[in-house]
Design an enzyme around this catalytic site. Structure first.
Site, short mmCIF file in Angstrom:
data_model
loop_
_atom_site.label_atom_id
_atom_site.label_comp_id
_atom_site.label_asym_id
_atom_site.label_seq_id
_atom_site.Cartn_x
_atom_site.Cartn_y
_atom_site.Cartn_z
N ASP A 34 0.83 -1.21 0.00
CA ASP A 34 0.00 0.00 0.00
C ASP A 34 0.87 1.26 0.00
O ASP A 34 2.00 1.24 0.50
CB ASP A 34 -0.90 -0.03 1.25
N HIS A 51 2.29 3.35 -8.93
CA HIS A 51 2.11 1.92 -9.23
C HIS A 51 3.29 1.40 -10.05
O HIS A 51 3.79 0.31 -9.82
CB HIS A 51 0.80 1.69 -9.98
N LEU A 145 11.44 -20.26 -4.62
CA LEU A 145 10.39 -19.37 -4.10
C LEU A 145 9.13 -19.41 -4.96
O LEU A 145 9.21 -19.33 -6.19
CB LEU A 145 10.91 -17.92 -4.08
C1 FPP Z 1 -2.17 0.05 -3.32
O1 FPP Z 1 -1.67 1.36 -3.23
C2 FPP Z 1 -1.55 -0.64 -4.45
C3 FPP Z 1 -2.25 -1.21 -5.47
C4 FPP Z 1 -3.71 -1.24 -5.53
C5 FPP Z 1 -1.52 -1.81 -6.62
C6 FPP Z 1 -0.39 -2.72 -6.27
C7 FPP Z 1 0.53 -2.84 -7.41
C8 FPP Z 1 1.87 -2.72 -7.34
C9 FPP Z 1 2.60 -2.50 -6.08
C10 FPP Z 1 2.71 -2.80 -8.55
C11 FPP Z 1 3.46 -4.07 -8.69
C12 FPP Z 1 2.73 -5.04 -9.50
C13 FPP Z 1 3.28 -6.13 -10.07
C14 FPP Z 1 2.42 -7.02 -10.86
C15 FPP Z 1 4.69 -6.48 -10.01
P1 FPP Z 1 -2.71 2.58 -3.29
O2 FPP Z 1 -2.89 2.97 -4.70
O3 FPP Z 1 -3.98 2.22 -2.60
O4 FPP Z 1 -1.94 3.69 -2.51
P2 FPP Z 1 -2.58 4.87 -1.66
O5 FPP Z 1 -3.17 4.23 -0.43
O6 FPP Z 1 -1.41 5.73 -1.33
O7 FPP Z 1 -3.60 5.55 -2.50
#
Ligand code: FPP
Length: 254
Positions: A34, A51, A145
């Site tokens: 997150d 992202h 892994l």
């Molecule tokens: C949450 O942060 C994150 C997500 C919904 C997307 C997760 C994806 C990645 C970390 C990229 C890596 C992916 C792969 C396939 C390698 P948020 O957008 O909710 O953050 P915020 O709380 O700051 O708004």
């Protein structure tokens, strides 16, 4: 062309270099990644930049997990609730698995990583499904892994589907409700072939589960970090492992 140096040249070399051989290394680590959006906002960038940057953190943590001899790493990549976000953001997130695998699949293969996925794959765009399926097939015989992507995953959705399938099978087999036990429920979940997580890490400062692995996390140790996912590095990962090492798990006993 940029040459990629594999984190280890062979599985044997990886094992020799492995620093942690003791029982205190979590076998299965689940991560709620997150803070991507806030990471980007802090820099005046669009949320999707966070992202994309998140991909770099993923490969760093995969390398660290391989090095520490972790057996399973489950990453919450896209939840069933994430569809509520603007379409452009959803589209970007769902392109990330392909981007990640395009960049790193050869490196993952040479390090004996096996790709798996949990979630409702059928409702993902075909390019996401194809990229993941290709990686699953290419790494099927690897026994290092397990890198498990939770994609279009929601725990209540998973449990509901499990209950429906279980009831149907029980009716067909004329089983009574008394024959239902915890092992049977576990067998109907996406994670039936995996050990339960020993450690859950959530980055980005929030302290909630967000519909992630509700059944499977019953006895899991939790570790929270205020660091936004794109900034999460091997240093924080090792801190989490060190903290886990100090814990005494009692599973309700003494
Ligand atoms: C949450 O942060 C994150 C997500 C919904 C997307 C997760 C994806 C990645 C970390 C990229 C890596 C992916 C792969 C396939 C390698 P948020 O957008 O909710 O953050 P915020 O709380 O700051 O708004």
């Amino acid at each position: 062309m940029v040459m990629k140096i594999p984190f280890f040249n062979s599985y044997k070399q990886m094992n020799e270099a492995t620093q942690f051989h003791d029982d205190h290394v979590p076998e299965h680590i689940a991560i709620i990644m997150d803070g991507n959006g806030r990471w980007a906002k802090k820099r005046g960038l669009p949320r999707v930049a966070g992202h994309k940057e998140g991909i770099s953190a993923v490969i760093k943590i995969v390398k660290a997990a391989v090095k520490c001899n972790v057996k399973v790493l489950t990453l919450y990549t896209f939840s069933t609730e994430n569809w509520k976000r603007p379409k452009s953001e959803v589209d970007t997130i769902l392109r990330l698995p392909k981007e990640f695998l395009h960049l790193y699949l050869p490196e993952l293969i040479s390090n004996n990583v096996r790709i798996e996925a949990i979630g409702d794959m059928e409702n993902l765009p075909s390019h996401t499904q194809e990229a993941i399926q290709y990686a699953i097939n290419r790494t099927r015989d690897n026994d290092g892994l397990v890198l498990n992507f939770a994609l279009n995953y929601g725990s209540r959705h998973e449990l509901l589907n499990a209950m429906k399938a279980m009831l149907k099978d029980m009716n067909e087999a004329k089983l009574s409700p008394d024959e239902l036990d915890e092992q049977m429920v576990s067998r109907y979940l996406y994670t039936s072939n995996l050990p339960e997580p020993d450690l859950l890490i959530r980055t980005g400062g929030e302290r909630r589960l967000s519909n992630f692995l509700l059944w499977q996390l019953a006895y899991t140790e939790f570790w929270f970090s205020d660091v936004f996912w794109p900034d999460f590095s091997e240093k924080e990962f090792m801190e989490a492992l060190e903290d886990y090492r100090q814990r005494k798990r009692r599973y309700g006993g003494l």
